[in-house]
Design an enzyme around this catalytic site. Structure first.
Site: not given
Lengths: 329, 329
Positions: A55-56, A104, A216
């Site tokens: 999603g990044h 992360k 997110h």
């Protein structure tokens, strides 16, 4: 939900497959474990592995290649990859020079990357070190700070030093130096929409902006009325600059990172406003990166990252990188 | 309208200023005429100038630099630059080797670039040639076909040949060869919103897609129900492939171009589906470019471009280019 996909359940497999298929000379793809690795492995150098939830995009697969990462482990959308996925990423990219995990700072990522590292050390006798990126100044408490776009500077600079043949302890040390000198804050004009959920993660009014948002769809720290780019730039920098603090005379690299749905037109305007404020505050911009680096699916919004440079970091930042998504300009 | 801007009236000036400020070693900016030129002029080579309305960022300023354009003339959002703007772009980048204008096939651009060329020839004794790009297969009639994302391949390949020191007639000939072999078609999930208008240019239902849309919010050729990426890829290629036609055994370069608001996640999925269909049809993909190249402000959607390669085009495509937005992967 209006998305260019084939189905929510196949998003990650199809995007990883699309990336690997588009760059066959650059990337190989372990479909069983969703690990994107370099097509041509370098032997004898320290291996750098990162990843996390999908999603990044282009993170993290877009930063696999000579001069940056050796592999990216891709979880489901906004979900950490499993211990077994990360473990396979580690052992399948084994090097005698050792492995550095760039994590992360999210609970799931930390647990699963650490668990995988333990397995590789105990079961396979590998040497695995790790660093944890927490550049998001939106959160006060340092232990809870999230890793966001500043992570790309860790990939780039540690990756360059590894490519030069440095030792694992040297590569880890420079990664920690980047982490100590990098700060980011973001904001959202709209929520992202996770494909499997089918609706926006949070509601944001037509005249509201969420400051300090994560990547997110996590809540930000404040909600303000829709404001000009200049005002937003100032509010971000008012939080970023004193945090390190960055001081008059410091030389910085700047990343203007779109969160996925923001037109480049607007990123250039934000970049201009950030540059003007940095000039006013006596910070010297060595280099500016503008684009989509660490996104939040389709979120409209951006983040601003500052990295304080010294001679070593500047040189390593400028080393060549052969990846799908890093920019050499 | 929710945009990251300071005001609709200053969008173009601020985005050009932001681009020039971010890449000071690469770009210089004539603010009076909105011309973005190379910071370091090459002497003795054929000069390539393009441009048109703004709103297509990173085009065209992002493609100014060694190996691609010498200058980009930036009109207002979705409006051609004036004759005087283009004229200044031409005379200020004068070269003894001559100048090639790369024009997208829109009435305003054609008139103003041609008018400016006439002035430079008649008043300044310059040698100015021009080519007109019309790669959009959505429109049947060739004279009315629009120039869209395929234009970037013209910039890249003609720019590479000019950089090698070829003559004006050779550079013009290769540009025309690219134009003869490149075809594009796009689609929209959402309309764009022009900042000065403050509302979407057209209405599109929550379950509708517009096929064959232009890059200024022009109407497409058909409206279909929201469909999977695979179906959209097939519908685009069903129109693109027979148009040239591209035939079994042809080697192509592929561009998967986001229209501004499309997340990279979705572009990778579309790229995968396009690649699968091209494989099935016996076309050989030499290289795939994925990203935002020729956008329509904040439109969600994408375009697919095919360029049929021969030895000359393949070599020139692979030459280095030092610009803000071209990708070397």
């Amino acid at each position: 939900m209006k998305k260019l996909i084939n189905g929510p359940e196949s998003v990650v497999e199809e995007l990883c497959g699309g990336m690997a298929k588009a760059y066959p000379k650059l990337l190989s793809w372990d479909r069983d474990h969703m690990v994107i690795s370099r097509q041509t492995r370098s032997s004898g150098k320290v291996v750098l592995i990162s990843g996390g939830g999908s999603g990044h995009e282009p993170a993290h697969g877009g930063f696999v290649g000579k001069g940056m990462l050796d592999a990216a482990v891709c979880g489901d959308v906004f979900a950490s990859p499993s211990i077994m996925q990360v473990y396979h990423g580690i052992v399948d990219n084994r090097s005698d020079a050792g492995t550095l995990l760039i994590i992360k700072n999210y609970t799931g990522d930390v647990l699963n990357f650490e668990g995988a590292a333990e397995m590789a050390v105990e079961d396979d006798g590998m040497v695995v070190e790790k660093v944890c990126v927490n550049d998001d100044v939106a959160i006060e408490e340092s232990a809870r700070r999230r890793g966001v776009a500043g992570t790309l500077f860790v990939h780039k600079i540690a990756g360059a030093l590894a490519e030069r043949g440095a030792s694992l302890s040297e590569v880890k040390a420079v990664a920690e130096k980047v982490i100590a000198n990098v700060r980011t804050m973001g904001f959202a004009l709209t929520s992202c929409t996770v494909p499997a959920q089918g609706k926006p993660t949070f509601d944001l009014g037509e005249r509201e902006i969420e400051l300090g948002v994560g990547i997110h769809g996590e809540a930000g720290v404040s909600r303000i009325e829709l404001a000009p780019s200049e005002t937003i730039a100032r509010q971000l920098l008012d939080r970023i600059v004193p945090d390190l603090p960055y001081s008059t005379g410091d030389e910085v690299a700047v990343m203007i990172n779109g969160l996925g749905g923001t037109p480049l037109q607007e990123l250039f305007i934000l970049s201009r406003d950030v540059a003007t404020i940095l000039d006013d505050r006596g910070l010297s911009t060595y280099r500016t990166l503008i684009g989509n680096f660490m996104t939040s699916i389709d979120m409209q919004g951006a983040s601003v990252t500052l990295l304080r440079l010294d001679d070593q970091l500047r040189d390593l930042l400028d080393d060549p990188a052969d990846t799908a998504a890093w920019t050499s300009c």
